[in-house]
Design a protein around this motif. Sequence first.
Motif, PDB file in Angstrom:
ATOM      1  N   TYR A  31      20.258  43.048  17.289  1.00  0.00           N
ATOM      2  CA  TYR A  31      21.395  43.564  16.561  1.00  0.00           C
ATOM      3  C   TYR A  31      22.186  44.358  17.468  1.00  0.00           C
ATOM      4  O   TYR A  31      23.477  43.987  17.484  1.00  0.00           O
ATOM      5  N   LEU A  32      21.680  45.118  18.380  1.00  0.00           N
ATOM      6  CA  LEU A  32      22.452  45.770  19.364  1.00  0.00           C
ATOM      7  C   LEU A  32      23.310  44.940  20.112  1.00  0.00           C
ATOM      8  O   LEU A  32      24.331  45.071  20.590  1.00  0.00           O
ATOM      9  N   PHE A  85      19.777  47.209   3.218  1.00  0.00           N
ATOM     10  CA  PHE A  85      20.877  46.720   3.801  1.00  0.00           C
ATOM     11  C   PHE A  85      20.416  46.218   5.426  1.00  0.00           C
ATOM     12  O   PHE A  85      20.980  45.125   5.976  1.00  0.00           O
ATOM     13  N   GLY A  86      19.140  46.634   5.849  1.00  0.00           N
ATOM     14  CA  GLY A  86      18.848  46.266   7.150  1.00  0.00           C
ATOM     15  C   GLY A  86      19.453  46.856   8.601  1.00  0.00           C
ATOM     16  O   GLY A  86      19.823  48.009   8.305  1.00  0.00           O
ATOM     17  N   PRO A  87      19.435  46.288   9.386  1.00  0.00           N
ATOM     18  CA  PRO A  87      19.985  47.010  10.900  1.00  0.00           C
ATOM     19  C   PRO A  87      21.217  47.363  10.932  1.00  0.00           C
ATOM     20  O   PRO A  87      22.147  46.559  10.503  1.00  0.00           O
ATOM     21  N   SER A  88      21.628  48.557  11.598  1.00  0.00           N
ATOM     22  CA  SER A  88      22.964  49.046  11.614  1.00  0.00           C
ATOM     23  C   SER A  88      22.939  50.114  12.506  1.00  0.00           C
ATOM     24  O   SER A  88      21.873  50.251  13.411  1.00  0.00           O
ATOM     25  N   THR A  89      24.094  50.720  12.712  1.00  0.00           N
ATOM     26  CA  THR A  89      24.330  52.254  13.479  1.00  0.00           C
ATOM     27  C   THR A  89      24.839  53.037  12.529  1.00  0.00           C
ATOM     28  O   THR A  89      25.615  52.594  11.533  1.00  0.00           O
ATOM     29  N   GLY A  98      26.732  55.401  17.990  1.00  0.00           N
ATOM     30  CA  GLY A  98      25.732  56.487  17.441  1.00  0.00           C
ATOM     31  C   GLY A  98      24.460  55.673  17.350  1.00  0.00           C
ATOM     32  O   GLY A  98      24.119  54.738  17.777  1.00  0.00           O
ATOM     33  N   PRO A  99      23.336  56.366  16.934  1.00  0.00           N
ATOM     34  CA  PRO A  99      21.991  56.170  16.860  1.00  0.00           C
ATOM     35  C   PRO A  99      22.023  54.718  15.906  1.00  0.00           C
ATOM     36  O   PRO A  99      22.493  54.394  15.094  1.00  0.00           O
ATOM     37  N   TYR A 100      20.905  53.727  16.571  1.00  0.00           N
ATOM     38  CA  TYR A 100      20.601  52.502  15.783  1.00  0.00           C
ATOM     39  C   TYR A 100      19.987  53.051  14.299  1.00  0.00           C
ATOM     40  O   TYR A 100      18.988  54.417  14.328  1.00  0.00           O
ATOM     41  N   GLY A 115      27.144  51.458   9.738  1.00  0.00           N
ATOM     42  CA  GLY A 115      26.960  52.017   8.214  1.00  0.00           C
ATOM     43  C   GLY A 115      27.929  52.526   7.644  1.00  0.00           C
ATOM     44  O   GLY A 115      28.385  52.368   6.316  1.00  0.00           O
ATOM     45  N   SER A 116      28.701  53.612   8.417  1.00  0.00           N
ATOM     46  CA  SER A 116      29.776  54.253   7.885  1.00  0.00           C
ATOM     47  C   SER A 116      31.054  53.297   7.405  1.00  0.00           C
ATOM     48  O   SER A 116      31.653  53.513   6.457  1.00  0.00           O
ATOM     49  N   ALA A 117      31.096  52.299   8.371  1.00  0.00           N
ATOM     50  CA  ALA A 117      32.246  51.424   8.261  1.00  0.00           C
ATOM     51  C   ALA A 117      32.011  50.503   7.076  1.00  0.00           C
ATOM     52  O   ALA A 117      33.096  49.849   6.688  1.00  0.00           O
TER      53      ALA A 117
END
Length: 234
Positions: free
Chosen positions: A213-214, A150-154, A142-144, A158-160
């Motif tokens: 991150y990605l 919390f900082g960088p995620s997707t 999904g989108p960045y 983030g859901s995980a």
Amino acid sequence: MLPFSMRTGALATALALSGMAPVVAGAEEADPLERMNRSIFSFNETVDKYTLKPLAQGYRYITPDIAETAVSNFFHNLRDVNNLANNLFQLKFEGAGKSLARLAFNSTFGLAGFIDVATPMGIERRGEDFGQTLGYWGVPSGPYLVLPFFGPSTVRDGSALIVDVNIDLTNRIDHVPTRNSLYGLLLIDTRSRLLEAEQIVTGDKYLFVRDAYLQRRDYLINDGQVSVQYDEDF
């Protein structure tokens, strides 16, 4: 729980701060929320500048190196519970066995994890989280997404976090002051380990951290079986 989630962001940030400047194909397409993400990134940077970084600098100044190492080892040992669970979720039984062995040796001979006896024995850490588990089974990132604090995620990662937090042993401590103190210590310890490396960053820090991150997540999900590209400066 902020410190726990920061661990994922710290991995990406550490890669970004290493000066390698990864080039991620399609990174712009993966970031349709860039305008919002930049605003949140700026907020997080302000919080870090006036709270986390000064606390980390003070922690580094007053804490002996041997104590810092012991604290980091302790939290890495707790983290091996999550590694064990997510290795099992991905049917990576070798990784699960190594996580279990690390827990057994470090929790006993390593005095509750303060001493890492497993690594010198050749039992390396096999880091896994539920975001990696979802990616392993084909769930798209999904989108960045930059999360406040919390900082960088997707969207996927983030859901995980909900699952990882429920596995985390620290979150199961009933005594709230103790639990919050441990999270605070983890946050400061994580931030202190990035103090030197952050001086290397040049250019647009948002893009640097995003691309790092990605690329890092892709590397972890595919167990290192990825083609990494770097810019001409590197």
